[in-house]
Design an enzyme around this catalytic site. Sequence first.
Site, short mmCIF file in Angstrom:
data_model
loop_
_atom_site.label_atom_id
_atom_site.label_comp_id
_atom_site.label_asym_id
_atom_site.label_seq_id
_atom_site.Cartn_x
_atom_site.Cartn_y
_atom_site.Cartn_z
N GLY A 46 0.81 -1.16 0.05
CA GLY A 46 -0.01 0.07 0.01
C GLY A 46 0.90 1.23 -0.03
O GLY A 46 1.96 1.31 0.36
N GLN A 51 3.05 9.87 1.39
CA GLN A 51 4.43 9.23 1.25
C GLN A 51 5.22 9.71 0.01
O GLN A 51 6.44 9.44 0.49
CB GLN A 51 4.30 7.82 1.50
CG GLN A 51 3.73 7.20 2.89
CD GLN A 51 3.78 5.53 2.70
OE1 GLN A 51 2.53 5.15 2.28
NE2 GLN A 51 4.61 5.12 3.17
N CYS A 93 6.00 -0.31 7.53
CA CYS A 93 5.79 1.00 6.77
C CYS A 93 7.10 1.36 6.12
O CYS A 93 8.27 1.30 6.21
CB CYS A 93 5.39 2.15 7.74
SG CYS A 93 5.00 3.49 6.66
N LEU A 94 6.60 1.51 4.66
CA LEU A 94 7.97 1.80 3.79
C LEU A 94 8.63 3.11 4.23
O LEU A 94 9.82 3.58 3.84
CB LEU A 94 7.30 2.13 2.32
CG LEU A 94 6.92 0.84 1.57
CD1 LEU A 94 6.16 1.03 0.46
CD2 LEU A 94 7.91 -0.07 1.40
N HIS A 135 -3.81 1.53 7.63
CA HIS A 135 -2.72 2.15 7.58
C HIS A 135 -2.46 3.22 6.78
O HIS A 135 -2.11 4.28 7.09
CB HIS A 135 -1.64 0.96 7.30
CG HIS A 135 -0.09 1.49 7.37
ND1 HIS A 135 0.82 1.07 8.30
CD2 HIS A 135 0.49 2.29 6.44
CE1 HIS A 135 1.89 1.42 7.95
NE2 HIS A 135 1.76 2.00 7.06
N GLU A 136 -2.76 3.12 5.46
CA GLU A 136 -2.94 4.12 4.55
C GLU A 136 -3.56 5.42 5.12
O GLU A 136 -3.46 6.65 4.62
CB GLU A 136 -3.19 3.77 3.17
CG GLU A 136 -2.34 2.59 2.44
CD GLU A 136 -0.76 2.57 2.81
OE1 GLU A 136 -0.07 3.88 2.83
OE2 GLU A 136 -0.08 1.37 3.01
N HIS A 139 -1.78 7.38 7.20
CA HIS A 139 -0.79 8.41 6.57
C HIS A 139 -1.58 9.54 6.07
O HIS A 139 -0.83 10.61 6.29
CB HIS A 139 -0.28 7.62 5.26
CG HIS A 139 0.86 6.62 5.53
ND1 HIS A 139 2.13 7.16 6.19
CD2 HIS A 139 1.09 5.41 5.41
CE1 HIS A 139 2.79 6.11 6.31
NE2 HIS A 139 2.39 5.28 5.83
NI NI Z 1 3.08 3.19 5.79
#
Ligand code: NI
Length: 170
Positions: A46, A51, A93-94, A135-136, A139
């Site tokens: 995702g 991000q 998380c990226l 999660h997204e 963000h």
């Molecule tokens: Ni993330």
Amino acid sequence: MAVLEIKKYPDNILRIKAEPVRKIDSTILSLIDDMTETMYAAPGVGLAATQVGVSLRIMVVDVGLKEEGSGLIVLINPEIISVHGEIEEEEGCLSVPDYKAQIKRAEIITVRGLNKEGREIEIESTSLLARVIQHEIDHLNGVLIIDRMSPIKRELFKKKFRKVLKLMAH
Ligand code: NI
């Protein structure tokens, strides 16, 4: 299409609450294409526009249950309209690389948003998909997994993170 740079903690852009998309024009569509390519390249399940440094309420998700591309979900201005249950699982998380934490989330959710064509869609999801969508959306509200940890774990994370920063500076 292009692979975009993924912003990493502690970049302040990750803390900004994203604005709703008012009109789905060619700029938005090409941003969605780039976000999709960036997510697959990472690889991740995702990605939120926040991000990649764009404060707009757009997210892409593909939990990889099908072939690449076929499980892609694009959500513009997503909103969680119902939640059921609670489940704790490990999450990464990226934007917080090389870190995993146990995070409590709703088990089943219904999310409503617009797709790329501007049509309203509603998705009921469980397990990994429900987790990634929550999660997204976090963000898009400037919230990171660090904020969802217990205060003790958050302190440990910050300590460890400061050490890594020091090592990188030397
Ligand atoms: Ni993330």
